[in-house]
Design a protein around this motif. Structure first.
Motif, PDB file in Angstrom:
ATOM      1  N   ILE A 384       0.981  -1.108   0.024  1.00  0.00           N
ATOM      2  CA  ILE A 384      -0.208  -0.057   0.197  1.00  0.00           C
ATOM      3  C   ILE A 384       1.028   1.165  -0.026  1.00  0.00           C
ATOM      4  CG2 ILE A 384      -2.078   1.272   1.269  1.00  0.00           C
ATOM      5  CD1 ILE A 384      -2.691  -1.744   0.507  1.00  0.00           C
ATOM      6  N   ASP A 385       0.784   2.059  -1.114  1.00  0.00           N
ATOM      7  CA  ASP A 385       1.457   3.199  -1.095  1.00  0.00           C
ATOM      8  C   ASP A 385       1.082   4.279   0.178  1.00  0.00           C
ATOM      9  OD1 ASP A 385       2.347   6.069  -1.687  1.00  0.00           O
ATOM     10  OD2 ASP A 385       2.384   5.463  -3.602  1.00  0.00           O
ATOM     11  N   PRO A 386       2.034   4.769   0.796  1.00  0.00           N
ATOM     12  CA  PRO A 386       1.792   5.486   2.050  1.00  0.00           C
ATOM     13  C   PRO A 386       1.098   6.770   1.884  1.00  0.00           C
ATOM     14  CG  PRO A 386       4.341   5.197   1.885  1.00  0.00           C
ATOM     15  CD  PRO A 386       3.501   4.449   0.740  1.00  0.00           C
ATOM     16  N   ALA A 387       0.990   7.336   0.677  1.00  0.00           N
ATOM     17  CA  ALA A 387       0.077   8.305   0.309  1.00  0.00           C
ATOM     18  C   ALA A 387      -1.360   8.079  -0.044  1.00  0.00           C
ATOM     19  CB  ALA A 387       0.668   8.953  -1.094  1.00  0.00           C
ATOM     20  N   VAL A 388      -1.694   6.708   0.084  1.00  0.00           N
ATOM     21  CA  VAL A 388      -3.200   6.450  -0.250  1.00  0.00           C
ATOM     22  C   VAL A 388      -3.776   6.782   1.200  1.00  0.00           C
ATOM     23  CG1 VAL A 388      -4.768   4.440  -0.032  1.00  0.00           C
ATOM     24  CG2 VAL A 388      -2.928   4.608  -1.520  1.00  0.00           C
ATOM     25  N   HIS A 389      -4.963   7.590   1.210  1.00  0.00           N
ATOM     26  CA  HIS A 389      -5.788   7.905   2.300  1.00  0.00           C
ATOM     27  C   HIS A 389      -6.284   6.455   2.709  1.00  0.00           C
ATOM     28  CE1 HIS A 389      -8.037  10.672   4.698  1.00  0.00           C
ATOM     29  NE2 HIS A 389      -8.926   9.692   4.580  1.00  0.00           N
ATOM     30  N   ASN A 390      -6.309   6.053   3.580  1.00  0.00           N
ATOM     31  CA  ASN A 390      -6.700   4.596   4.091  1.00  0.00           C
ATOM     32  C   ASN A 390      -8.006   4.673   4.495  1.00  0.00           C
ATOM     33  OD1 ASN A 390      -5.253   2.303   4.116  1.00  0.00           O
ATOM     34  ND2 ASN A 390      -3.961   2.958   5.509  1.00  0.00           N
ATOM     35  N   MET A 391      -8.746   5.655   4.980  1.00  0.00           N
ATOM     36  CA  MET A 391     -10.186   5.371   5.256  1.00  0.00           C
ATOM     37  C   MET A 391     -11.063   6.117   4.302  1.00  0.00           C
ATOM     38  SD  MET A 391     -11.445   4.375   8.048  1.00  0.00           S
ATOM     39  CE  MET A 391     -13.198   4.011   7.886  1.00  0.00           C
ATOM     40  N   CYS A 392     -11.954   5.197   3.658  1.00  0.00           N
ATOM     41  CA  CYS A 392     -12.699   5.678   2.706  1.00  0.00           C
ATOM     42  C   CYS A 392     -14.150   5.075   2.843  1.00  0.00           C
ATOM     43  CB  CYS A 392     -12.361   4.941   1.317  1.00  0.00           C
ATOM     44  SG  CYS A 392     -10.597   5.393   0.893  1.00  0.00           S
ATOM     45  N   TYR A 393     -15.103   5.378   2.011  1.00  0.00           N
ATOM     46  CA  TYR A 393     -16.491   5.302   1.886  1.00  0.00           C
ATOM     47  C   TYR A 393     -16.687   4.634   0.811  1.00  0.00           C
ATOM     48  CZ  TYR A 393     -21.415   5.538   3.081  1.00  0.00           C
ATOM     49  OH  TYR A 393     -22.689   5.242   3.047  1.00  0.00           O
TER      50      TYR A 393
END
Ligand code: ADP
Length: 659
Positions: A384-393
């Motif tokens: 997982i790229d650290p730049a990805v915003h983990n919390m999603c809907y």
């Protein structure tokens, strides 16, 4: 209508009858010019006549009076001279006479002499000569005769004026008469014709043109010819209109016919479409039902085989049972695909959106396939790229299915090397992010020509692969359809013999980061054959990790299983017992309601499709019963997970588990 003696009559006439008034004007101009010229010529001739008369009077005086006056002078007969002079004065237009003679000291003057008259210049002179045989011609005196030219000119002017006036009057009257004739004989007919043609132009039907007060002569004149021409034109126009109307009617008729044909065709197409749709739906329904009907006993076979495998078996029997287990698992997978296909035909079902963590999702999917990867000696990584915003809907269920399909394919078509799930951000902006999911393997790869086709239904690389790896060719088609429905796009990069990289990207709503527990994701999320529990159960019983959930409890959970299909019931009961639960089984809703009246359970597993009373109704009764189980978690066991159905289960107070 204005009367002719009204001054405005002529102006109005000019406006209403421009042609008539123009003809009148030209007649007047020509006539008056002609009158002027003719009067001038007339005056000139009158003047010449007057002058000739004066000349003839002079001649008469010369021949008739001059010699006798000379004789009277010679005779010194003054009286005779005077009488003769008066005779001369009586000639017309003679104003006065003057006789100068050396015989008498004073001149003899007769007539009225104007004040400033100069005798010599203004008068004609006659020499009075007397001839004697002895002395010859002797000049005795001179006679001056003065002509009254004013009277002559006055007369000439008078005549001229009378001529001009009478001619003008005459011409005016003639012009008026001409104008009336032109009006009566030409202009009014022209106006009537103009009015008529204008009416035809406006499309007013008036019958053929006939000029009032104009009887038709035996030999048609110009007006009759124009009338004939207009009538011919009218009938030509009428024929043209009739032809056009007929054409239009034909056109309308053809249009109506065409519309009717189109309508009939549309109706027959519509009904054909409806028939086809119904047939298609019936087919899908049939497939779904059949798959479901086959899957139920198949689950029983698999479950039973699993149970047998967990028991004491000798070598040969274990081998047979493993064979049964593997074959039935493959059969179940094929059936699941057929079921997915049926869903695809009916319309893709996208599971509802919930909050989730991307890292948890990726890891949980990977975790599911870890045993397979280990079995095939493949390394399975999540990156997982650290730049990805983990919390999603978003629709985590759909994402899970897509990732699972891709990962299953990757592991299936890879014999050595590695498989990796990676997630990277495309963009992140104002509460949304575009994320790219990739599943990369070092497997057999896909030929270039097939890379776009494999997303179509029932498409597989080639027959040898099908023979070797099996499959239905539906997985990628379902994935693509789901990605499209989520507003994303999907593709593949692959090199034959080296490996493939499947990717899909879509936009997700971002959320504030919360812990994994709150995100509604359970690490124990399992494959389609496992049972999934959503939600927490009172932490007071089991003692070891199990397939249902990770709960540390002091006593075994007391579970009620409501299932009418005996094989399912047996398998579920055996599994749950194996895991250390206390299981109580009932076969229908009635029994379930009875037992829940006084026995307290920690968990109720409820089949939805029960005879007589459905699982949903049973659940509703339990919730409303105010019994000891009013608040007991009830989990639905069903394959019917359309959004409306799920909503119905939830409303009844159930939680959901998909078999
Ligand atoms: P199925 O796998 O059931 O045949 P899919 O739609 O999942 O159906 O895949 C279609 C075809 O695409 C497969 O038969 C295979 O030829 C090819 N394919 C899919 N994934 C891969 C992969 N990771 N490596 C090589 N080929 C693949």
């Amino acid at each position: 209508m204005l009367h002719w003696n009204n001054p405005k009559f002529f102006f109005n006439y000019k406006n209403n009858h421009p042609l008539g008034s123009r003809i009148l004007l030209w007649i007047l101009i020509f006539s008056l010019s002609f009158t002027f010229i003719s009067t001038t010529i007339q005056l000139y001739y009158d003047y010449r006549k007057e002058v000739a008369q004066i000349e003839s009077r002079f001649e008469l005086i010369r021949s008739g009076y001059v010699d006798s006056l000379a004789k009277s002078l010679w005779d010194l007969d003054r009286e005779q001279v005077r009488v003769q002079l008066e005779g001369v004065l009586n000639f017309p237009d003679i104003r006065f006479l003057k006789l100068e003679s050396s015989i008498w000291s004073e001149n003899i003057i007769l007539g009225s002499v104007p004040q400033n008259s100069d005798f010599v210049d203004d008068s004609s002179r006659f020499e009075l000569i007397h001839h004697t045989p002895l002395k010859g011609d002797q000049l005795l005196g001179t006679l001056f005769v003065n002509i009254d030219y004013d009277a002559v000119y006055g007369r000439l002017w008078g005549t001229g004026l009378i001529t001009v006036f009478s001619n003008t009057l005459f011409i005016f009257l003639i012009s008026i008469a001409l104008m009336i004739i032109v009006q009566l004989k030409v202009t009014r007919y022209l106006e009537a014709m103009a009015l008529y043609t204008r009416q035809i132009g406006r499309g007013e039907e008036n019958g053929s043109l006939e000029l009032k007060h104009k009887p038709r002569s035996a030999r048609p004149d110009e007006l009759d010819q124009v009338v004939d021409a207009i009538n011919e034109m009218r009938s030509a126009i009428l024929q043209d209109i009739i032809r056009r109307e007929q054409d239009q009617e034909k056109l309308l008729y053809s249009r109506d016919q065409l519309q009717e044909i189109v309508k009939r065709r549309t109706e027959s197409l519509q009904s054909a479409k409806e028939v086809a749709e119904t047939a298609d739906k019936a087919k899908s329904q049939f497939l779904a039902t059949m798959s479901h009907e086959i899957r139920t006993p198949l689950n029983g076979v698999i479950g039973m085989a699993q149970l047998l495998l967990n028991s004491e078996l000798d070598g040969k029997n274990r081998e047979y049972i493993e064979g049964i287990y593997q074959s039935s698992t493959i059969l179940l997978e094929t059936l699941n695909n057929v079921l997915d296909y049926a869903k695809l035909v009916e319309g893709v079902h996208i599971p509802e959106s919930v909050a989730f963590r991307i890292d948890e999702l990726s890891k949980s999917v990977a975790l599911l396939f870890t045993p397979l990867a280990t079995e095939k000696n493949l390394s399975l990584n999540v990156n997982i790229d650290p730049a990805v915003h983990n919390m999603c809907y978003g629709s985590v269920g759909a994402l899970r299915q897509i990732l699972s399909n891709l990962l299953a394919n990757a592991l299936k078509f890879t014999q050595e090397g590695s498989v990796e799930i990676s997630v990277s951000p495309v963009w992140l902006y104002e509460g949304k992010q575009r994320v790219c999911f990739q599943v990369e393997d070092t497997g057999i790869g896909i030929p270039d020509v097939l890379q776009t086709r494999i997303f179509e239904r029932f498409t597989q690389a080639d027959e040898s692969i099908t023979r070797r790896f099996g499959g239905t060719g539906l997985g990628l088609a379902i994935c693509k359809k789901m990605v499209d429905s989520l507003g994303g796009k999907m593709g593949v990069k692959s090199e034959e013999g080296k490996g493939s990289r499947f990717w899909f990207e879509l936009t997700l709503d971002t959320q504030e980061d919360i812990s994994a527990d709150q995100a509604g994701i359970s690490m124990s999320n399992s494959s389609s054959t496992a049972i999934r529990v959503m939600g927490a159960i009172e932490p007071n019983t089991p003692s070891k990790d199990h397939a249902v959930g990770v709960y540390k409890k002091s006593r075994p959970l007391h579970v009620l299983l409501v299932e009418d299909v005996s094989i399912n019931r047996q398998v579920a009961e055996a599994f749950l017992s194996l895991e250390g639960y206390e299981v109580f089984c009932v076969v229908d809703g009635k029994e379930a309601l009875e037992i829940t009246q006084d026995q307290k359970f920690d968990l109720i597993l409820m089949d939805v499709h029960l005879p007589e009373m459905s699982g949903v109704e049973v659940c509703q009764y339990i919730r409303e019963s105010h019994s000891v189980n009013t608040d007991t978690p009830i989990i639905a066991l069903t394959a019917s997970v359309q959004p409306k159905e799920v909503e119905q289960y939830k409303r009844a107070g159930m939680r959901l588990s998909c078999p």
